[in-house]
Design a protein around this motif. Structure first.
Motif, mmCIF file in Angstrom:
data_model
loop_
_atom_site.group_PDB
_atom_site.id
_atom_site.type_symbol
_atom_site.label_atom_id
_atom_site.label_comp_id
_atom_site.label_asym_id
_atom_site.label_seq_id
_atom_site.Cartn_x
_atom_site.Cartn_y
_atom_site.Cartn_z
ATOM 1 N N THR A 146 16.929 48.248 63.127
ATOM 2 C CA THR A 146 17.899 48.423 62.052
ATOM 3 C C THR A 146 18.232 49.906 61.944
ATOM 4 N N ILE A 147 19.528 50.222 61.810
ATOM 5 C CA ILE A 147 19.922 51.613 61.588
ATOM 6 C C ILE A 147 20.763 51.696 60.320
ATOM 7 N N PHE A 148 20.610 52.798 59.585
ATOM 8 C CA PHE A 148 21.421 53.094 58.404
ATOM 9 C C PHE A 148 22.174 54.379 58.686
ATOM 10 N N LEU A 149 23.505 54.330 58.536
ATOM 11 C CA LEU A 149 24.370 55.473 58.813
ATOM 12 C C LEU A 149 25.151 55.824 57.557
ATOM 13 N N MET A 150 25.379 57.130 57.346
ATOM 14 C CA MET A 150 26.179 57.613 56.214
ATOM 15 C C MET A 150 27.021 58.796 56.684
ATOM 16 N N PRO A 151 28.181 59.037 56.039
ATOM 17 C CA PRO A 151 28.976 60.214 56.391
ATOM 18 C C PRO A 151 28.150 61.489 56.169
ATOM 19 N N GLU A 152 28.396 62.465 57.013
ATOM 20 C CA GLU A 152 27.713 63.753 56.897
ATOM 21 C C GLU A 152 27.926 64.343 55.503
ATOM 22 N N GLU A 153 26.934 64.971 54.953
ATOM 23 C CA GLU A 153 26.998 65.527 53.592
ATOM 24 C C GLU A 153 28.196 66.451 53.448
ATOM 25 N N GLY A 154 28.915 66.319 52.344
ATOM 26 C CA GLY A 154 30.065 67.163 52.077
ATOM 27 C C GLY A 154 31.374 66.624 52.642
#
Length: 63
Positions: free
Chosen positions: A51-59
């Motif tokens: 399982t992977i969790f991805l999020m937009p780079e901070e800022g």
């Protein structure tokens, strides 16, 4: 997908979780190739049985 980098926050196949460390090595860069409507897309390395969790780079969040 936004025209930015996507950061991996969890990869259950990481060595610290007892896995083989297959995946995106923490970051996925957006490419200027349209895909399914948005103007950018990305290639992901999906680890088997993980399982992977991805999020937009901070800022880089818009809203």
């Amino acid at each position: 997908m936004p025209a930015t980098a996507i950061v991996g926050y969890l990869n259950s196949d990481a060595t610290c979780c007892g896995g083989t460390n297959a995946g995106n090595l923490g970051v996925v860069a957006a490419e200027g190739v349209p895909g399914h409507g948005p103007s950018c897309s990305a290639r992901l390395a999906l680890p088997p049985l993980a399982t992977i969790f991805l999020m937009p780079e901070e800022g880089t969040l818009h809203g």
